[in-house]
Design a protein around this motif. Structure first.
Motif, PDB file in Angstrom:
ATOM      1  N   GLY A 115      37.608  35.013  42.235  1.00  0.00           N
ATOM      2  CA  GLY A 115      36.572  36.032  42.062  1.00  0.00           C
ATOM      3  C   GLY A 115      36.612  36.682  40.693  1.00  0.00           C
ATOM      4  N   ILE A 116      37.817  37.001  40.209  1.00  0.00           N
ATOM      5  CA  ILE A 116      37.937  37.665  38.911  1.00  0.00           C
ATOM      6  C   ILE A 116      37.663  36.685  37.772  1.00  0.00           C
ATOM      7  N   ALA A 117      38.090  35.432  37.916  1.00  0.00           N
ATOM      8  CA  ALA A 117      37.766  34.442  36.891  1.00  0.00           C
ATOM      9  C   ALA A 117      36.253  34.256  36.778  1.00  0.00           C
ATOM     10  N   ALA A 118      35.570  34.261  37.926  1.00  0.00           N
ATOM     11  CA  ALA A 118      34.115  34.086  37.919  1.00  0.00           C
ATOM     12  C   ALA A 118      33.413  35.249  37.249  1.00  0.00           C
ATOM     13  N   VAL A 119      33.846  36.472  37.535  1.00  0.00           N
ATOM     14  CA  VAL A 119      33.174  37.626  36.936  1.00  0.00           C
ATOM     15  C   VAL A 119      33.514  37.725  35.448  1.00  0.00           C
ATOM     16  N   ALA A 120      34.728  37.343  35.057  1.00  0.00           N
ATOM     17  CA  ALA A 120      35.082  37.354  33.636  1.00  0.00           C
ATOM     18  C   ALA A 120      34.246  36.331  32.862  1.00  0.00           C
ATOM     19  N   GLU A 121      34.066  35.150  33.449  1.00  0.00           N
ATOM     20  CA  GLU A 121      33.213  34.144  32.806  1.00  0.00           C
ATOM     21  C   GLU A 121      31.789  34.677  32.654  1.00  0.00           C
ATOM     22  N   HIS A 122      31.293  35.333  33.678  1.00  0.00           N
ATOM     23  CA  HIS A 122      29.940  35.904  33.620  1.00  0.00           C
ATOM     24  C   HIS A 122      29.831  36.935  32.500  1.00  0.00           C
ATOM     25  N   LEU A 123      30.803  37.831  32.425  1.00  0.00           N
ATOM     26  CA  LEU A 123      30.765  38.871  31.392  1.00  0.00           C
ATOM     27  C   LEU A 123      30.760  38.260  29.998  1.00  0.00           C
ATOM     28  N   HIS A 124      31.610  37.295  29.783  1.00  0.00           N
ATOM     29  CA  HIS A 124      31.673  36.668  28.465  1.00  0.00           C
ATOM     30  C   HIS A 124      30.350  35.989  28.119  1.00  0.00           C
ATOM     31  N   ALA A 125      29.705  35.400  29.111  1.00  0.00           N
ATOM     32  CA  ALA A 125      28.404  34.766  28.869  1.00  0.00           C
ATOM     33  C   ALA A 125      27.344  35.794  28.494  1.00  0.00           C
ATOM     34  N   VAL A 151      45.441  35.405  47.290  1.00  0.00           N
ATOM     35  CA  VAL A 151      45.655  35.158  45.866  1.00  0.00           C
ATOM     36  C   VAL A 151      44.540  34.288  45.300  1.00  0.00           C
ATOM     37  N   LEU A 152      44.185  33.226  46.019  1.00  0.00           N
ATOM     38  CA  LEU A 152      43.128  32.332  45.553  1.00  0.00           C
ATOM     39  C   LEU A 152      41.775  33.034  45.515  1.00  0.00           C
ATOM     40  N   ASN A 153      41.480  33.822  46.546  1.00  0.00           N
ATOM     41  CA  ASN A 153      40.202  34.533  46.589  1.00  0.00           C
ATOM     42  C   ASN A 153      40.068  35.505  45.426  1.00  0.00           C
ATOM     43  N   ILE A 154      41.129  36.291  45.199  1.00  0.00           N
ATOM     44  CA  ILE A 154      41.083  37.294  44.125  1.00  0.00           C
ATOM     45  C   ILE A 154      41.015  36.611  42.759  1.00  0.00           C
ATOM     46  N   ALA A 155      41.874  35.612  42.552  1.00  0.00           N
ATOM     47  CA  ALA A 155      41.906  34.932  41.261  1.00  0.00           C
ATOM     48  C   ALA A 155      40.569  34.271  40.946  1.00  0.00           C
ATOM     49  N   ILE A 169      39.095  27.665  33.887  1.00  0.00           N
ATOM     50  CA  ILE A 169      39.958  28.327  34.864  1.00  0.00           C
ATOM     51  C   ILE A 169      39.274  28.385  36.228  1.00  0.00           C
ATOM     52  N   GLN A 170      38.021  28.747  36.229  1.00  0.00           N
ATOM     53  CA  GLN A 170      37.279  28.852  37.478  1.00  0.00           C
ATOM     54  C   GLN A 170      37.195  27.492  38.181  1.00  0.00           C
ATOM     55  N   ARG A 171      36.947  26.437  37.436  1.00  0.00           N
ATOM     56  CA  ARG A 171      36.875  25.106  38.043  1.00  0.00           C
ATOM     57  C   ARG A 171      38.207  24.710  38.685  1.00  0.00           C
ATOM     58  N   GLU A 172      39.307  24.974  37.997  1.00  0.00           N
ATOM     59  CA  GLU A 172      40.619  24.622  38.536  1.00  0.00           C
ATOM     60  C   GLU A 172      40.933  25.419  39.797  1.00  0.00           C
ATOM     61  N   LEU A 173      40.600  26.691  39.794  1.00  0.00           N
ATOM     62  CA  LEU A 173      40.857  27.524  40.975  1.00  0.00           C
ATOM     63  C   LEU A 173      40.011  27.076  42.159  1.00  0.00           C
ATOM     64  N   ALA A 174      38.781  26.668  41.912  1.00  0.00           N
ATOM     65  CA  ALA A 174      37.919  26.196  43.001  1.00  0.00           C
ATOM     66  C   ALA A 174      38.497  24.939  43.631  1.00  0.00           C
ATOM     67  N   VAL A 175      39.050  24.058  42.831  1.00  0.00           N
ATOM     68  CA  VAL A 175      39.684  22.847  43.367  1.00  0.00           C
ATOM     69  C   VAL A 175      40.895  23.224  44.213  1.00  0.00           C
TER      70      VAL A 175
END
Length: 455
Positions: free
Chosen positions: A325-335, A319-323, A431-437
């Motif tokens: 990974g998807i948060a990271a790619v979504a952040e990238h797309l928005h950027a 769950v953590l890996n998928i969440a 979101i990505q920062r919180e998931l990494a923690v």
């Protein structure tokens, strides 16, 4: 697909679903023999232009499909069907949607690829409406009354004539999946996004197409071997010209290019040039066959939510890996100025090593980054899609008692991403920062092993 002869002979009595595509020019009276049981009626790909006034005799009818016919208006009689929840009239010549044609229980309306210039204000009374698909029409605005459609979760208005998005649309509390590319309001965002990413031109004649790997609404994917002997095999997507329910294939192609490179995206090698018919295409890396879809698409019953196998279960590490990974790619797309528009588990590929890839850009749109407030609101709409994904994953996550605080933190994050006040939701960077923690506080997540029995 059923046959008219089977219907006429009585062999289909008791059926809950009927699929007839046989050049019909009139509604077969024999369908009423199924009145006590029929729930789904599919009359797509015929030559119908009207429905009978006594259609409500089909007292259990929940779903009707009449795509690819000759209707010029949505039949008024549909509004009298007491249990009707889903209406699909894609690819007709519909210019008029009468207010009386809207049934009280409407949840899902598909009028893609028609000639609608406006919607009736009364659509705002459709309190149960969750899914609205209007791509490929002539709409310039939506009624303000639709702000009352607070259950709307998926909206497709690509390839219309909107010069700006309705303000109320950005504040719908449950909206998660929005597609609006191919409108004048999207042009500047598309142009800005495209300038960020250089793309290699690959000559069609340097590729040797092999077997078909898959086909979707927007195109066909083939395995291909570059004629240069040392080059690795690739995947080639050849786009179709037809409008899809999500939008235009050219918008998908532009979004794929504008997305750029990221570990959570399928690597793009270049775009096709020199196709003998001028057909657009993209060249991508082949996906390892160990990758598989995280879930299946929504059903008629689930409407907006994906379908997982009954036995699906995920470890907390998964769950953590998928969440993350998807948060990271979504952040990238928005950027990069791209909104995916279809952030769903069924568009995520994953493998046993915990890697995941976000695919299918058919509903992608372009974020007008010069308007920071609008850009942030659009991004937060996609955050709710992430909330749905996170909810589905945590619901299927079984953990030991000592790891329960991590799951509780995930559920708290999910609730904040899902809150009805759109502008109060976190953006993907947070979101990505919180998931990494959270991942760092759960040692098992570092093992990169997915304890999962799904698919």
């Amino acid at each position: 697909m059923h046959t008219l002869s089977s219907l006429q002979s009585g062999k289909l009595v008791g059926s809950k679903r009927l699929d007839l595509s046989c050049g019909l020019t009139r509604f077969p009276e024999e369908i009423y023999e199924l009145a006590d049981t029929l729930e789904i009626l599919n009359l797509s790909s015929n030559a119908l232009s009207s429905l009978p006034d006594d259609l409500p005799k089909l007292q259990k009818l929940r779903v009707i499909f009449c795509s690819d016919n000759r209707f010029t208006g949505v039949p008024e009689v549909l509004g009298q069907c007491p249990r009707l929840e889903m209406i699909g009239f894609k690819a007709n010549q519909i210019r008029h949607l009468p207010a009386v044609a809207l049934p009280d229980k409407l949840r899902w309306l598909i009028l893609t690829d028609n000639q609608l210039g406006e919607l009736p204000a009364q659509i705002g009374r459709c309190a149960r409406l969750q899914k609205l698909m209007l791509s490929g029409n002539q709409l310039m605005h939506l009624p303000e009354e639709m702000a009352a459609c607070t259950r709307l979760e998926l909206v497709r208005i690509a390839a219309n004539r909107f010069t700006q998005l309705p303000g109320w649309l950005l504040h719908l509390p449950r909206l998660a999946w929005l597609a609006y590319a191919g409108n004048p309001c999207s042009d500047s965002g598309e142009a800005a996004a495209m300038t960020k990413q250089p793309i290699t031109h690959i000559d069609w004649y340097t590729l040797e197409l092999q077997e078909k790997l898959g086909e979707g609404a927007s195109g066909v994917i083939y395995r291909a071997k570059p004629k240069l002997a040392t080059a690795p095999q690739v995947a080639v997507k050849v786009f179709k010209g037809a409008l899809t329910s999500d939008g235009l294939p050219r918008s998908e192609k532009a979004a794929c290019i504008a997305a750029g490179a990221h570990p959570g995206l399928i690597p793009l090698t270049g775009k096709i040039s020199g196709h003998p018919e001028g057909t657009p295409g993209l060249v991508m890396s082949l996906i390892d066959p160990t990758f598989r879809n995280l879930a299946g698409p929504p059903s008629l019953e689930s409407c907006t939510r994906d379908i997982y196998p009954a036995e699906a279960g995920f470890s907390l590490a998964a769950v953590l890996n998928i969440a993350l990974g998807i948060a990271a790619v979504a952040e990238h797309l928005h950027a990069q100025g791209v909104m995916h528009g279809d952030l769903y588990a069924h568009n995520i590929l994953w493998n046993e090593q915990g890697d995941c890839l976000l695919g299918d850009f058919g509903a992608a749109s372009f974020i007008p980054q010069q308007d920071e407030q609008l850009a942030a609101s659009l991004q937060r709409i996609e955050v709710r899609a992430f909330a749905c994904l996170l909810e589905e994953l945590t619901e299927r996550c079984s953990v030991p008692i000592e790891a329960q605080p991590v799951v509780d933190a995930l559920r708290d994050l999910q609730r904040r991403c899902d809150q009805p006040e759109v502008n109060a939701r976190p953006l993907f960077a947070e979101i990505q920062r919180e998931l990494a923690v959270l991942q760092n506080t759960h040692p098992a997540s570092q093992d990169n092993v997915l304890d999962c029995t799904s698919t």
